[in-house]
Scaffold this motif. Sequence first.
Motif, PDB file in Angstrom:
ATOM      1  N   ASP A 355      46.460 127.106 107.021  1.00 52.73           N
ATOM      2  CA  ASP A 355      45.083 127.003 106.522  1.00 52.73           C
ATOM      3  C   ASP A 355      44.954 127.376 105.060  1.00 52.73           C
ATOM      4  O   ASP A 355      43.976 126.971 104.409  1.00 52.73           O
ATOM      5  N   ALA A 356      45.891 128.102 104.503  1.00 54.31           N
ATOM      6  CA  ALA A 356      45.869 128.329 103.054  1.00 54.31           C
ATOM      7  C   ALA A 356      46.015 126.997 102.324  1.00 54.31           C
ATOM      8  O   ALA A 356      45.406 126.780 101.268  1.00 54.31           O
ATOM      9  N   LEU A 357      46.803 126.085 102.879  1.00 48.65           N
ATOM     10  CA  LEU A 357      46.962 124.753 102.294  1.00 48.65           C
ATOM     11  C   LEU A 357      45.686 123.932 102.463  1.00 48.65           C
ATOM     12  O   LEU A 357      45.288 123.196 101.547  1.00 48.65           O
ATOM     13  N   HIS A 375      53.090 120.243 106.466  1.00 50.95           N
ATOM     14  CA  HIS A 375      53.545 119.136 107.310  1.00 50.95           C
ATOM     15  C   HIS A 375      52.811 117.883 106.830  1.00 50.95           C
ATOM     16  O   HIS A 375      51.920 117.970 105.951  1.00 50.95           O
ATOM     17  N   PRO A 376      53.148 116.693 107.326  1.00 50.22           N
ATOM     18  CA  PRO A 376      52.536 115.475 106.776  1.00 50.22           C
ATOM     19  C   PRO A 376      51.010 115.463 106.810  1.00 50.22           C
ATOM     20  O   PRO A 376      50.381 114.933 105.884  1.00 50.22           O
ATOM     21  N   GLY A 377      50.411 116.039 107.845  1.00 48.01           N
ATOM     22  CA  GLY A 377      48.950 116.070 107.906  1.00 48.01           C
ATOM     23  C   GLY A 377      48.354 116.913 106.788  1.00 48.01           C
ATOM     24  O   GLY A 377      47.373 116.516 106.146  1.00 48.01           O
ATOM     25  N   ARG A 381      46.047 115.831 103.351  1.00 45.02           N
ATOM     26  CA  ARG A 381      44.817 116.471 102.873  1.00 45.02           C
ATOM     27  C   ARG A 381      44.972 116.937 101.426  1.00 45.02           C
ATOM     28  O   ARG A 381      44.045 116.823 100.617  1.00 45.02           O
ATOM     29  N   LEU A 382      46.139 117.453 101.075  1.00 47.98           N
ATOM     30  CA  LEU A 382      46.374 117.929  99.712  1.00 47.98           C
ATOM     31  C   LEU A 382      46.326 116.789  98.696  1.00 47.98           C
ATOM     32  O   LEU A 382      45.928 116.988  97.544  1.00 47.98           O
ATOM     33  N   LEU A 383      46.734 115.599  99.110  1.00 45.77           N
ATOM     34  CA  LEU A 383      46.749 114.452  98.198  1.00 45.77           C
ATOM     35  C   LEU A 383      45.565 113.507  98.404  1.00 45.77           C
ATOM     36  O   LEU A 383      45.442 112.511  97.686  1.00 45.77           O
ATOM     37  N   GLY A 384      44.714 113.791  99.388  1.00 46.55           N
ATOM     38  CA  GLY A 384      43.555 112.948  99.632  1.00 46.55           C
ATOM     39  C   GLY A 384      43.912 111.552 100.089  1.00 46.55           C
ATOM     40  O   GLY A 384      43.305 110.562  99.653  1.00 46.55           O
ATOM     41  N   CYS A 385      44.915 111.453 100.958  1.00 46.07           N
ATOM     42  CA  CYS A 385      45.336 110.146 101.457  1.00 46.07           C
ATOM     43  C   CYS A 385      45.578 110.248 102.963  1.00 46.07           C
ATOM     44  O   CYS A 385      45.203 111.244 103.586  1.00 46.07           O
ATOM     45  N   SER A 386      46.197 109.247 103.546  1.00 47.53           N
ATOM     46  CA  SER A 386      46.451 109.247 104.991  1.00 47.53           C
ATOM     47  C   SER A 386      47.870 109.741 105.277  1.00 47.53           C
ATOM     48  O   SER A 386      48.741 109.725 104.398  1.00 47.53           O
ATOM     49  N   VAL A 387      48.092 110.163 106.511  1.00 49.05           N
ATOM     50  CA  VAL A 387      49.443 110.555 106.937  1.00 49.05           C
ATOM     51  C   VAL A 387      50.397 109.373 106.800  1.00 49.05           C
ATOM     52  O   VAL A 387      51.569 109.537 106.422  1.00 49.05           O
ATOM     53  N   LYS A 388      49.895 108.171 107.085  1.00 51.07           N
ATOM     54  CA  LYS A 388      50.725 106.972 106.943  1.00 51.07           C
ATOM     55  C   LYS A 388      51.198 106.811 105.506  1.00 51.07           C
ATOM     56  O   LYS A 388      52.350 106.449 105.247  1.00 51.07           O
TER      57      LYS A 388
END
Length: 504
Positions: A355-357, A375-377, A381-388
């Motif tokens: 949750d710090a991330l 992890h990918p999820g 969120r950090l990059l504002g994109c999808s896991v795909k």
Amino acid sequence: MTNQREKRNEASLPHSVFSADWLRQAERQAAQETGISLFTLMQRAAKAAFLLAQRKFPQTRHWLILCGHGNNGGDGFEVARLAKNAGLRVTLLAVQGSKPLPEEAETAREGWLKSGGTVNPVDSPWPQDADLIIDGLLGTGLSSAPRAPYDALIDAINSASLPVISLDIPSGLDAQTGQAAGKAVHATHTISFIALKPGLLTGQARDYTGKLHGDALGLESWLGGHLAPLQRLDATQLGQWLHPRRPCSHKGEYGRLLVVGGDTGFAGAIRMASEAALRTGAGLVRVLTHKEHAGPLLTARPELMVQELTAASLDAGLEWAEVVVIGPGLGQREWGKQAVERVADWDKPALWDADALNLLAINPRKRQNRVLTPHPGEAARLLGCSVKDIESDRLLSARKLTERYGGVVVLKGAGTLIASERGEMAIADVGNAGMASGGMGDVLSGIIGGLLAQKLNVYDAACAGSVLHGAAADEIAHRQGTRGMLATDLLAVIAPLVNPDLKK
């Protein structure tokens, strides 16, 4: 698929990993500078694959070899010629293209025909008594999903229930990203030629490569003159980071680590992270958590120093600590947000997880002496994109994370990537499917935090910690298999791994 009690990859694999695009362009240069022909390299590749097949499947007598319309197919023609000359039965099916074969592949095809071999069309019936398949359909130049007739041939290979050796890369797998855009061969063994490519080690690679082998085709010295952009990491390298301790050393020399997290209902996360740090060798570990967890944590692990997380205890803890791990079980209530805000202003080495991330994604900040372990999820969120988007090119995603957030990023997954803001990048070639269970990330956070406390720099701590984490899981898998592995199982085997001198 490999047996889970076996090592996934050979211990002799090189640790340098080169871009697939660079290798395709450099192959001709390598041949010129070493005074050999490209066809000689093809012959060497075929011999390496032939010897591997004989070594791994000595009882096989009828090989089915599938050749594409390129140099990967040329490797297949040469393997076929060697097998026939060795007295084996060979059935060879080759894709016909609209353009002529590359020069080296055509030379190999002519050699196969001169040896008395036959080239069958790809729609020919497959022999019922074939006992080994050699996959020479598509090489490292593939950039899209395989089209007809390759897709149907790949399906047939995967349905054949026979062992498969893929030449250079399983057909259909992207050599740079490790992604399969469409059909891809599930190999039993893959032999990589000249150098390892990233797509053999990360992304979806493990679903397709089987056991990985490498052969430099005599170009070891030439490769040694070029700087590899990636490093493959495994347990054989732990000794370069973890040296025997000085006999008269004391706990103060091995760091004061503060671990922050564990909101209501998440005592397990903070317990696993903090104990992993102790097992890794941190000198002193203090835990700041929800007050309801203090008693149970001290009872379970009295070596920890445990206090309620308050503004005052956090200020005191940061004054005392040399390294902070924040995030395991932290939650996203105001309690956790305030802790993240305070730690964000701290200037000593830190690891942010969980949750710090997620809170960092809401309020991005760049920092140099920090390790992020998404992890990918969380990476999405950090990059504002999808896991795909993350998984479609993990190497690019890791670089983007370091550009945006600085420091070092550990992008978790099969073929965990470690990347630094300075451009360093490595792939942790350890771990197994048993790690797909809750709490594994908390253990990794504690391991890396413990190594940071012992004065490893942020990149080395991230590399060594990722290897320790995966190697511990591999040890458990060797003992009991992958299904049913718990994150806490790793705690018992960390200590032997952080003392690699014991094996000498």
